[in-house]
Design an enzyme around this catalytic site. Sequence first.
Site, PDB file in Angstrom:
ATOM      1  N   ASP A  66       0.837  -1.192   0.000  1.00 32.09           N
ATOM      2  CA  ASP A  66       0.000   0.000   0.000  1.00 32.09           C
ATOM      3  C   ASP A  66       0.877   1.249   0.000  1.00 32.09           C
ATOM      4  OD1 ASP A  66      -2.411   1.751   0.703  1.00 32.09           O
ATOM      5  OD2 ASP A  66      -3.298  -0.242   0.878  1.00 32.09           O
ATOM      6  N   HIS A 102      -3.772   5.731   3.582  1.00 31.57           N
ATOM      7  CA  HIS A 102      -4.548   4.562   3.182  1.00 31.57           C
ATOM      8  C   HIS A 102      -3.960   3.263   3.722  1.00 31.57           C
ATOM      9  CE1 HIS A 102      -6.077   1.463   0.314  1.00 31.57           C
ATOM     10  NE2 HIS A 102      -7.179   2.183   0.392  1.00 31.57           N
ATOM     11  N   ASN A 199     -13.848  -0.196  -6.912  1.00 29.98           N
ATOM     12  CA  ASN A 199     -14.985   0.612  -6.464  1.00 29.98           C
ATOM     13  C   ASN A 199     -15.699   1.306  -7.612  1.00 29.98           C
ATOM     14  OD1 ASN A 199     -14.397   0.027  -3.802  1.00 29.98           O
ATOM     15  ND2 ASN A 199     -13.032   1.774  -3.593  1.00 29.98           N
ATOM     16  N   SER A 264     -11.434  -1.862  -0.520  1.00 28.32           N
ATOM     17  CA  SER A 264     -10.185  -1.913   0.260  1.00 28.32           C
ATOM     18  C   SER A 264     -10.452  -2.466   1.644  1.00 28.32           C
ATOM     19  CB  SER A 264      -9.599  -0.508   0.422  1.00 28.32           C
ATOM     20  OG  SER A 264      -8.708  -0.189  -0.587  1.00 28.32           O
TER      21      SER A 264
END
Length: 408
Positions: A66, A102, A199, A264
Amino acid sequence: MSARNTWRRASGAVASAVTGLLLLGATATPVHAASTRSQQWHLDAMHAEEMWRTSTGKGITVAVIDTGVDPDNPDLKGRVLDGKDLAPSSRSGDEHTDYDGHGTGMAGLIAGTGAYDGGNGAFGLAPGAKILPVRMPADSDTNGFAGPSYFSKAIRYAADAGAEVINISMGGRLNSPQLTAAVKYALDHGSLVFAAVGNDGEKGNPVEYPAATPGVVGVAAVGKNLRGTAESESGSQVDMAAPGEDMVHACGGETGLCRSHGTSDATALAAASAALIWSKHPTWTNNQILRVLLNTIGAPTDGAKRNDSIGYGIVRPRIALQNPGNPGPAGEYPLPDLAAARTSPSPGSNASASSAAGAPAKGDDLPVAVASSGDSGGSVLWIGLGVGAAVLAGGGAVAFLARRRRQA
């Protein structure tokens, strides 16, 4: 209101794709620290405290590929290992420097300890697990060539470092033989790879990689109503689903607490579920852990074996810990995509949802509640798949703007 996080397509001279990450922040309802745990509805739905009497994920390492993970976050202190920084030397910090929050958020959903504010913080589903951070480059770092090559490097590093579980809460439209080989390498070295399916369910529903790469467990998001959220992408690449609506968890910022939604978040919970089972059964192989997740999944209510919205169903680690069923052969991968990949092309970007798409899971622990409308992830090339994060500060919310990222 939660925030949105998308990987947007950028123009460029290289035809193979130049991409970017844009984290769009929005205001959130202020939350007092003392009420944080009470707002983590997914932990109640999954009976977390009951599971923790059996397993907390102790002894299991989860790699978080990430944007970096902050080890100083109050809910992650003592959980974060030294990992790998794939960002160039021009970017300050290392894998412990999260350049948009994130990665820390995903680590918080997996292994948060609730230690913030004297024990009033946010918990992860597997608070005993360790986090191996692997920081990916941002778009501005690599001039548009992050993509499959960096995912490949990250996956191979995580496998070599001994991570049982690899969490990838991001993705893009490009697959490559290099990425496929890296996933096979991780499986051969005993790891399980989970990735978010994206998404962009209301904006073209493009297939995302590595979620659609053979051997990767593609994870979709469901809301409190047990149905796939509007933003969660659908298709044959979806293997399972987990909660991904109205999530509260540890992340960056002054309070260390954020609210988010997206695939996520769902991926982090699926990865944490595997960690819980593996901690209780440390001698099982990656194939057996995945088979038990599938044995105990909350399947579609219409009797179908799977559908394109939630895959085989909603992950249920509590059931897996209580009655795992037969873990099956140690050396046989339980999903069909690896064998099918030898004779079939990768899933196309126009994979259609089945007639059962959006059906809730039967027998699941998640409570039925009024559905919230899922925000679209936006029109994207890359999806930052966790729709990232409004900080729950005392007097309001602080919106993040992440740096851009790219792909080759």
